[in-house]
Motif scaffolding. Structure first.
Motif: not given
Length: 448
Positions: A214-234
């Motif tokens: 999953c490709i995520l925007n590091f500058d978006d705090p919601v997505l940065r936090e979401f990526g920390a607990a993801l099953t697919p690779k962030a």
């Protein structure tokens, strides 16, 4: 798919879904709550009258005899009255993308987010086409996924632009690579709260596995936090911070840092897309493509040659020394902020449209002396004008239609100025869609 299926919505998405069902052996009840539509015209679009019935107006429980599934068009809210009838009858509801996924083959990249989806999807599609033999670019970008699903094969690649409306009713939809570009307030007239809107966007990852990404925007705090607990690779990208691992900026260069190695993707002076937000779109497209197995030299070449998507900060013409830009796809305040930031000089702004319960304060603040005049159209014009006045911006005029708006801007613009259509609102009410709005703007400019 030897079932009787209710397809809710008779627009482009509903017709494409109906055709897929018919091609796979199913029976269709095409339903639309608009009782004023003509059954014969809808049947004519499908050309399969023996396997299709049309139901208009109110839906009753007795209409659902032997119906095993409902496929709902994305424009229809789950709060629509007929949905409660479906729930009472215990009939499952699928989105159009879920139906397509059920029949599609090959690899899938799915892209969502509030802004940048169309540009990122189009660029990713072009990168894929430069490397793979069979590529389909579908979804909100204009071609329903259901229209192409049966053409896919084991070696094909599909790139899909996915909206929050489509994600509301997925079941096992699973992309090999997903992307959430950003999340800012939008569609709150439908999703009601930001918490609900965020949760729906994040569903794009709900069925992904550890081998997916999953490709995520590091500058978006919601997505940065979401990526920390993801099953697919962030995999992260950032236009504001240097990332030791991921896609980011280094001066004027867009780079990829991976395993201690630095790879340049492009210098921003070599590309044809304006603005920081487009640097982010390029990073996201590069990250998606790399995760889908495309070599970096292919990615680099396409990125440097790619031009702006129609209706997204699209240069239209220069008239009497004034440059005109069409950003009709800027349908929410955050998208409109990015367009203003991308303008290289003094700007006259055409805005307004359908009210999606958006707030305009941050958008008005982003003018920051760059916007000289604002010409307002549509349902939201008083609301926007009042917000602008609270922030001390009073150079506001009203227009009754696009032709008048363009003429007003032309009369007030000086040589070297820019006229930007970036409405910060949906097009409904005055136009059928943002594409029609943009085409009318371009026609008005060219006819001056």
């Amino acid at each position: 798919m030897n079932q009787k299926i209710l397809v809710a919505g008779s627009g482009k998405s509903g017709i494409a879904a109906s055709r897929l069902i018919l091609k796979t052996g199913g029976e269709v009840i095409l339903y639309d709550s608009n009782a004023a539509l003509h059954k014969e015209e809808l049947l004519g679009r499908l050309g399969e009258e023996e396997s299709v019935s049309v139901l208009l107006g109110e839906l009753k429980k007795e209409d659902l005899t032997d119906v095993s599934l409902c496929v709902i068009s994305p424009g229809i809210s789950m709060d629509a009255p007929f949905v409660s009838v479906l729930k009472e009858a215990d009939i499952p509801v699928w989105s159009e993308i879920q139906l397509a996924y059920h029949h599609a083959k090959g690899k899938l990249a799915a892209i969502t987010g509030t802004n940048g989806k169309t540009t990122t999807t189009a660029l990713t599609g072009e990168i894929m086409k430069a490397h793979y033999d069979q590529v389909f670019v579908v979804g909100n970008i204009g071609v329903p996924y259901t229209e192409e699903a049966l053409k896919t094969g084991g070696d094909s690649v599909t790139v899909a632009e996915i909206s929050s409306f489509q994600l509301e009713t997925i079941t096992d939809f699973r992309p090999d690579v997903s992307a959430i570009l950003n999340i800012t307030p939008d569609h709150l007239d439908r999703h009601k709260t930001m918490e609900c809107y965020i949760e729906v966007k994040e569903r794009i990852t709900s069925n992904q596995r550890p081998q997916d990404s999953c490709i995520l925007n590091f500058d978006d705090p919601v997505l940065r936090e979401f990526g920390a607990a993801l099953t697919p690779k962030a995999v992260y990208f950032s236009s504001r911070q240097f990332l030791e691992e991921g896609y980011c900026m280094e001066g004027d260069r867009i780079i990829w840092n991976h395993n201690g190695e630095k790879t340049e993707i492009a210098n921003i002076h070599e590309i044809q897309l304006l603005g920081r937000h487009n640097h982010e779109n390029i990073m996201a497209a590069a990250a998606i493509s790399a995760q889908m197995g495309v070599p970096m030299d292919v990615i680099r070449k396409v990125v440097r040659e790619f031009k702006a998507v129609e209706h997204r900060i699209e240069f239209v013409a220069e008239k009497a020394g004034v440059k005109y830009f069409n950003d009709s796809k800027g349908t929410n305040p955050d998208a409109a902020i990015q367009a203003i930031k991308a303008m290289p000089g003094p700007t006259l702004l055409i805005a307004g449209g359908y009210d999606k319960n958006s707030q305009y304060d941050e958008w008005i603040e982003s003018f920051d002396g760059k916007v000289k005049y604002m010409v307002l159209l549509g349902q939201t014009r008083e609301k926007i004008a009042e917000c602008a006045a609270r922030h001390g911006f009073t150079n506001v005029m009203y227009a009754e239609d696009m032709q008048e708006a363009v003429k007003v801007c032309a009369s007030y613009a000086n040589r070297g100025d820019h006229v930007l259509l970036s409405p910060a609102c949906a097009s409904w009410g005055m136009f059928k869609c943002y594409e029609e709005r943009g085409e009318i703007f371009k026609e008005c400019v060219r006819n001056m």
